[in-house]
Design an enzyme around this catalytic site. Structure first.
Site, mmCIF file in Angstrom:
data_model
loop_
_atom_site.group_PDB
_atom_site.id
_atom_site.type_symbol
_atom_site.label_atom_id
_atom_site.label_comp_id
_atom_site.label_asym_id
_atom_site.label_seq_id
_atom_site.Cartn_x
_atom_site.Cartn_y
_atom_site.Cartn_z
ATOM 1 N N LYS A 22 0.829 -1.205 0.000
ATOM 2 C CA LYS A 22 0.000 0.000 0.000
ATOM 3 C C LYS A 22 0.863 1.254 0.000
ATOM 4 C CE LYS A 22 -1.348 2.237 3.522
ATOM 5 N NZ LYS A 22 -1.952 2.930 4.690
ATOM 6 N N ASN A 23 1.905 1.258 0.839
ATOM 7 C CA ASN A 23 2.715 2.465 0.989
ATOM 8 C C ASN A 23 3.590 2.743 -0.226
ATOM 9 O OD1 ASN A 23 1.648 3.010 3.502
ATOM 10 N ND2 ASN A 23 3.301 1.998 4.623
ATOM 11 N N CYS A 125 -4.684 8.315 10.063
ATOM 12 C CA CYS A 125 -4.679 7.701 11.387
ATOM 13 C C CYS A 125 -4.205 8.694 12.439
ATOM 14 C CB CYS A 125 -3.759 6.474 11.404
ATOM 15 S SG CYS A 125 -4.446 5.028 10.584
ATOM 16 N N ARG A 130 2.427 14.657 13.002
ATOM 17 C CA ARG A 130 2.921 14.472 11.630
ATOM 18 C C ARG A 130 2.629 15.684 10.740
ATOM 19 N NH1 ARG A 130 1.141 8.826 9.305
ATOM 20 N NH2 ARG A 130 -0.916 9.443 10.009
ATOM 21 N N ASP A 133 5.215 20.334 7.444
ATOM 22 C CA ASP A 133 6.228 21.387 7.329
ATOM 23 C C ASP A 133 7.386 20.975 6.422
ATOM 24 O OD1 ASP A 133 4.556 21.867 9.517
ATOM 25 O OD2 ASP A 133 6.048 23.114 10.514
ATOM 26 N N ASP A 315 5.613 0.439 11.869
ATOM 27 C CA ASP A 315 4.370 -0.181 11.407
ATOM 28 C C ASP A 315 4.231 -1.644 11.829
ATOM 29 O OD1 ASP A 315 3.397 2.105 10.288
ATOM 30 O OD2 ASP A 315 3.840 1.575 8.220
ATOM 31 N N ILE A 337 9.238 6.890 16.535
ATOM 32 C CA ILE A 337 8.745 7.524 15.313
ATOM 33 C C ILE A 337 7.491 8.354 15.569
ATOM 34 C CG2 ILE A 337 8.081 7.152 12.912
ATOM 35 C CD1 ILE A 337 10.933 6.249 13.554
ATOM 36 N N ARG A 407 -8.116 -0.306 5.183
ATOM 37 C CA ARG A 407 -7.220 0.686 4.587
ATOM 38 C C ARG A 407 -5.889 0.069 4.180
ATOM 39 N NH1 ARG A 407 -5.401 4.682 7.992
ATOM 40 N NH2 ARG A 407 -4.611 5.603 6.076
#
Length: 432
Positions: A22-23, A125, A130, A133, A315, A337, A407
């Site tokens: 997906k990513n 999510c 996050r 910028d 993840d 993270i 998702r």
């Protein structure tokens, strides 16, 4: 609202075909905006997020067609073609972008090809702030003018983008992707420092180069991009999903049994394999496959901290916690993270887990076995954590708000069910 019912205690045996990542698929779909020729992508997973991205791209003027159902081997036979000879609009509206953070990736390609973009600030999510910028600083380094107005980012470069130096203060996958897609059509050379090194970045670079981009440094933290006047169409296969691979690799450790994960690349889970071996499961690596098996002996505690690639991925942190909940001794997880990525802990505790959280650190004291319970999914990876926990728990687990799962995980009930899990989806408000 759908929910998933799991009766634990059934060892898993069989094969699971890993879907496309997906990513990787989302930025690859967005890359179609960089050319007026068709982009053909295979191995696209059928997910809510990919469908949302298709909806957004269609609003911008992209024609999308699909060939093959992909039913025989996950998405392997599914090919989508994205073509946008003329971009009809340069606004990505709030009602779509708020649902999926990756929608913000259209900003770079729109700015590069059209000289302007108006994109809503993103959602997704709730696992931390996050902010975007870093994306905006990257665009400014390429000569764009940025303003914020009514919750939208207005980016303009009426005379085109110019090559420049982009130095990220910390690693960001999304900002690296956006910077890359802006830089490939900028005038001159762009140097991206402290770039993300995730395999999904490498997959995007591979596709962009097939489209005619000139990029050096793939797999490193410094990327050099020589801008081109235009890119052309290409054909590209999305790489296997390393998070799906890692998630299912942990399933036999939780539930027992032996699973072979096919159509994947063992190198994608290089940081997980030694962790699995340390907790006491067997891992066999083959050509395009990974086999994980558990002999029923108690698992051992381990300590990990999440890091940018090639470190242990954030993840997979929640899923690993489900595994460690029944490991002997005390395990320690440090999340470096995302600041809000322990939201699954209260739900695991409802199932009998012994977990304490102090800031970015979690201590997991193993219990003999988890107990099934009604639980609530808080985000995508937390959802899969609860599914894994349910597979090994005593009794029935009901995972609510499973739209998060849709998702990022394709056909989860089918994939686990065919390997012996007792797992079903209950649609809407249907009583069980």
């Amino acid at each position: 609202m759908d929910r998933i019912l799991i009766r634990g205690g059934h060892p898993l045996h069989g094969d699971i075909q890993i879907s496309g990542a997906k990513n990787a698929a989302l930025p690859l779909m967005v890359a179609c905006l960089l050319t007026d020729e068709p982009l053909h992508l295979s191995n696209i997973p059928h997910l809510v997020d990919t469908a949302q991205m298709a909806t957004l791209l269609a609003q911008l003027g992209v024609d999308i067609s699909m060939t093959g159902s992909g039913e025989e081997e996950a998405a392997a036979g599914r090919m989508i073609t994205l073509s946008v000879r003329d971009i009809r609009r340069t606004t990505a509206p709030y009602d779509i972008v708020r649902k999926m953070r990756a929608s913000f990736l259209v900003t770079g390609p729109l700015l590069a090809r059209c000289g302007k973009a108006r994109v809503s600030l993103p959602g997704g999510c709730a696992i931390g702030a996050r902010p975007v910028d870093l994306h905006l600083h990257a665009f400014e380094a390429l000569g764009a003018q940025i303003t914020l107005e009514d919750g939208y980012v207005l980016a303009e470069a009426p005379r085109g983008l110019k090559g420049g130096r982009i130095a990220f203060p910390f690693v960001s996958v999304g900002a690296t992707e956006n910077a890359l897609m802006a830089a490939v059509l900028a005038d001159g050379e762009t140097v991206i420092e402290n770039a993300a090194r995730e395999p999904e970045i490498g997959d995007l670079i591979k596709c962009l180069m097939a489209m005619g981009a000139h990029i050096e440094g793939a797999g490193t933290s410094i990327l050099r991009v020589q801008g081109r006047d235009r890119l052309h169409g290409a054909t590209h296969a999305v790489l296997p999903d390393r998070i799906e691979t890692g998630t299912y690799a942990m399933a036999p450790a939780v539930a027992g049994g032996r699973l072979t994960l096919r159509r994947t690349d063992p190198q994608l889970i290089g940081a997980l394999i030694p962790v699995l071996e340390a907790v006491g499961v067997s891992v066999e690596l083959g050509d395009g496959e990974v086999t994980v098996s558990s002999d029923g002996h108690p698992l051992r505690a381990v300590d990990i901290q999440t890091e940018p690639y090639p470190g242990f991925p954030t993840d997979l942190q929640a899923q690993l916690m489900a595994l460690l909940a029944t490991a002997q001794g005390k395990s320690h997880i440090r999340e470096t993270i995302f600041e809000n990525r322990f939201m699954h802990v209260p739900e695991l505790i409802r199932m009998g887990a012994d977990v304490t959280v102090d800031g970015d650190k979690a201590v997991i004291t193993g219990v003999k076995r988890l107990k099934g319970a009604p639980v609530m999914a808080t985000d995508l990876r937390a959802s899969m954590c609860l599914v894994l926990a349910g597979l090994g728990a005593e009794g029935e687990t009901v995972v609510n708000r499973v739209y998060h799962l849709d998702r990022g995980f394709e056909r989860i009930e089918e994939k686990l069910g065919q390997c012996g899990a007792e797992i079903v989806r209950v649609r809407g408000d249907v009583a069980r």
